[in-house]
Design an enzyme around this catalytic site. Structure first.
Site, short mmCIF file in Angstrom:
data_model
loop_
_atom_site.label_atom_id
_atom_site.label_comp_id
_atom_site.label_asym_id
_atom_site.label_seq_id
_atom_site.Cartn_x
_atom_site.Cartn_y
_atom_site.Cartn_z
N CYS A 224 -0.78 -13.45 1.79
CA CYS A 224 0.10 -14.56 2.18
C CYS A 224 -0.31 -15.15 3.54
O CYS A 224 -0.51 -16.36 3.67
CB CYS A 224 1.54 -14.10 2.18
SG CYS A 224 1.82 -12.54 3.04
N1 NDP Z 1 5.56 -10.00 -0.91
C1 NDP Z 1 4.66 -10.90 -0.57
O1 NDP Z 1 4.98 -11.89 0.13
C2 NDP Z 1 3.25 -10.78 -1.03
C3 NDP Z 1 2.80 -9.67 -1.71
N2 NDP Z 1 1.48 -9.60 -2.06
C4 NDP Z 1 0.96 -8.44 -2.75
O2 NDP Z 1 1.49 -8.38 -4.07
C5 NDP Z 1 1.64 -7.03 -4.45
C6 NDP Z 1 3.10 -6.80 -4.81
O3 NDP Z 1 3.87 -7.07 -3.66
P1 NDP Z 1 5.45 -7.08 -3.64
O4 NDP Z 1 5.98 -7.67 -4.88
O5 NDP Z 1 5.84 -7.66 -2.35
O6 NDP Z 1 5.76 -5.51 -3.63
P2 NDP Z 1 7.07 -4.77 -4.11
O7 NDP Z 1 7.11 -3.49 -3.37
O8 NDP Z 1 8.24 -5.67 -4.01
O9 NDP Z 1 6.80 -4.47 -5.66
C7 NDP Z 1 5.81 -3.55 -6.07
C8 NDP Z 1 5.75 -3.47 -7.58
O10 NDP Z 1 4.83 -2.45 -7.95
C9 NDP Z 1 5.51 -1.40 -8.64
N3 NDP Z 1 5.01 -0.11 -8.15
C10 NDP Z 1 5.34 0.54 -7.01
N4 NDP Z 1 4.64 1.68 -6.88
C11 NDP Z 1 3.86 1.77 -7.97
C12 NDP Z 1 2.92 2.72 -8.43
N5 NDP Z 1 2.62 3.82 -7.73
N6 NDP Z 1 2.31 2.49 -9.61
C13 NDP Z 1 2.59 1.38 -10.33
N7 NDP Z 1 3.49 0.46 -9.94
C14 NDP Z 1 4.09 0.63 -8.78
C15 NDP Z 1 6.97 -1.58 -8.33
O11 NDP Z 1 7.74 -1.04 -9.40
P3 NDP Z 1 9.20 -0.40 -9.20
O12 NDP Z 1 9.93 -1.30 -8.25
O13 NDP Z 1 9.76 -0.45 -10.57
O14 NDP Z 1 9.00 0.97 -8.66
C16 NDP Z 1 7.08 -3.09 -8.22
O15 NDP Z 1 7.15 -3.66 -9.50
C17 NDP Z 1 1.18 -6.17 -3.26
O16 NDP Z 1 -0.15 -5.81 -3.41
C18 NDP Z 1 1.35 -7.12 -2.11
O17 NDP Z 1 0.53 -6.79 -1.05
C19 NDP Z 1 0.62 -10.62 -1.81
C20 NDP Z 1 1.03 -11.73 -1.16
C21 NDP Z 1 2.39 -11.90 -0.70
C1 X2W Z 2 6.13 -9.07 6.64
C2 X2W Z 2 5.02 -8.18 6.16
O1 X2W Z 2 5.04 -6.99 6.35
N1 X2W Z 2 4.02 -8.78 5.53
C3 X2W Z 2 2.91 -8.05 4.99
C4 X2W Z 2 2.06 -9.03 4.24
C5 X2W Z 2 1.50 -8.39 3.05
C6 X2W Z 2 0.89 -9.39 2.09
O2 X2W Z 2 1.49 -10.28 1.64
O3 X2W Z 2 -0.30 -9.32 1.84
P1 X2W Z 2 -1.11 -8.19 1.08
O4 X2W Z 2 -1.11 -8.55 -0.34
O5 X2W Z 2 -2.41 -8.22 1.68
O6 X2W Z 2 -0.37 -6.92 1.33
C7 X2W Z 2 2.05 -7.40 6.08
O7 X2W Z 2 1.97 -7.93 7.17
O8 X2W Z 2 1.35 -6.42 5.76
#
Ligand code: NDP
Ligand code: X2W
Length: 339
Positions: free
Chosen positions: A144
């Site tokens: 992000c």
């Molecule tokens: N949030 C953001 O703004 C952004 C996130 N990302 C990336 O996207 C990905 C998801 O992020 P986000 O949605 O925020 O994370 P969350 O923690 O909100 O969600 C994680 C997801 O992965 C599942 N999960 C957790 N642990 C495991 C495991 N050991 N094995 C399989 N599944 C698992 C969870 O399932 P359950 O809840 O059912 O345990 C949930 O569905 C990450 O790699 C993050 O870095 C990228 C850009 C922006």
């Molecule tokens: C607020 C906050 O904690 N933000 C996350 C952004 C993670 C993310 O979006 O990126 P990745 O998919 O690379 O994890 C951080 O700074 O690590």
């Protein structure tokens, strides 16, 4: 086309489900979670009424056999573990970091653990990435912060020194995912700002440098300080770099506007109008403003995105559209909420 979402109970996965429900060509038919497997989708994401009555499944490779397209929204390191079990014919967009970095050394420095390799980097609004994405079957969706910082810096390669870019960026708390952490509870976050991953150690640093080096043809370097902001969504990045030639705010504004002329999602705002995170909430849009700080001869850029929209789910769908030969804006014609 049949679509699967792995990690659909997380914030990014939930936003994917919301956007995919109204996509004209994609039909979601596999939805998995980890600890929430077996739960109603609406019990985790009450906003997703179009999924009422459906449950999250536990991940099982057989559920994805008929999928043409799969989104992975898993914690770092988990995507690399599942891809071998997914159909080789499926197009895959990984929202995590596992396949973003081309350098195994940088991977081990910033993430640790086994290096899984690099896929096409999905910074969908600019070249050379856009063309490469449209020829790819596996795409690594950018982080992000990386999305906002790379988009805000890329047009400056002809006027600024990209070997010394300084960025301070604030993110809403959903950027840290949905799992419970003490530093993310309301009492700790509400009414307070704090820096974290302080001192140039944020894991998006090598990803941004890799993207900007590719765009500019010279080795980019960035000093990046993230800030946790007391809001659920949004990223505001302030980027500065030393100018390499005399120029004015009007000239830089024209340069940026021309650079993004063909982009459906990046808007360079009229001079004097500032990007605002709430204007982008829920959308794939990006707002940029530029200025020349003549006192220090520095370029100053302000960029706003929604971390869950352009910073994750919406850009992932833009990438999937390009990979599938569709209109890149299919299913993404949402304006931001505004408040
Ligand atoms: N949030 C953001 O703004 C952004 C996130 N990302 C990336 O996207 C990905 C998801 O992020 P986000 O949605 O925020 O994370 P969350 O923690 O909100 O969600 C994680 C997801 O992965 C599942 N999960 C957790 N642990 C495991 C495991 N050991 N094995 C399989 N599944 C698992 C969870 O399932 P359950 O809840 O059912 O345990 C949930 O569905 C990450 O790699 C993050 O870095 C990228 C850009 C922006
Ligand atoms: C607020 C906050 O904690 N933000 C996350 C952004 C993670 C993310 O979006 O990126 P990745 O998919 O690379 O994890 C951080 O700074 O690590």
């Amino acid at each position: 086309m049949k679509v699967g979402v792995v990690g659909a109970s997380g914030y990014a996965g939930g936003e994917l489900l919301r956007l995919l429900a109204f996509h004209p060509q994609f039909e979601v038919n596999a939805i998995t979670a980890h600890s929430n497997a077996g739960e109603q989708i609406t019990s985790v994401h009450p906003q997703l009424q179009s999924y009422a009555g459906k449950k999250f499944s536990a991940f099982s490779p057989s559920d994805f056999l008929s999928c043409d397209l799969i989104f992975l929204a898993l914690p770092h390191g988990e995507s690399a573990k599942v891809i071998a079990s997914l159909p080789t014919s499926a197009k895959i967009v990984d929202l995590g970091a596992d396949f973003r970095l081309e350098s195994a050394q940088q991977w081990s420095k910033y993430y640790g653990g086994d290096y899984a390799g690099a896929w096409t980097y999905g910074l969908a609004d600019i070249e050379p990435f856009k063309t490469l994405i449209s020829k790819s079957t596996k795409v690594a969706n950018p982080g992000c912060y990386a999305t906002s910082i790379a988009l805000g810096t890329a047009p400056a390669s002809s006027i600024a020194d990209l070997s010394d870019v300084v960025v301070v960026a604030a993110s809403g708390t959903t950027g840290a995912g949905r799992s419970a952490k003490i530093n993310l509870i309301a009492s700790e976050v509400a009414g307070s700002l704090t820096s974290y991953k302080f001192g140039g150690v944020h894991q998006h640093t090598p990803e941004i440098e890799q993207a900007l080096t590719k765009v500019s043809g010279t080795a980019a370097k960035i000093s990046f300080t993230p800030i946790l902001a007391p809001m659920p969504r949004g990223i505001l990045s302030t980027i500065t770099a030393k100018l390499t030639k005399a120029t004015s705010t009007e000239e830089v504004h024209a340069l940026y506007s021309t650079y993004f002329t063909d982009s459906q999602f990046v808007t360079v705002l009229p001079i004097g109008v500032m990007p605002k995170t709430s204007a982008l909430t829920g959308s794939n849009h990006v707002q940029i403003q530029v200025a020349v700080d003549s006192h220090t001869s520095r370029l100053v850029v302000s960029v706003a995105i929604d971390n869950l929209g352009k910073g994750a789910a919406a850009q992932a769908i833009q990438n999937a559209n390009l990979m599938c030969g569709l209109d890149e804006a299919a299913g993404l014609r949402f304006d931001g909420l505004g408040v």
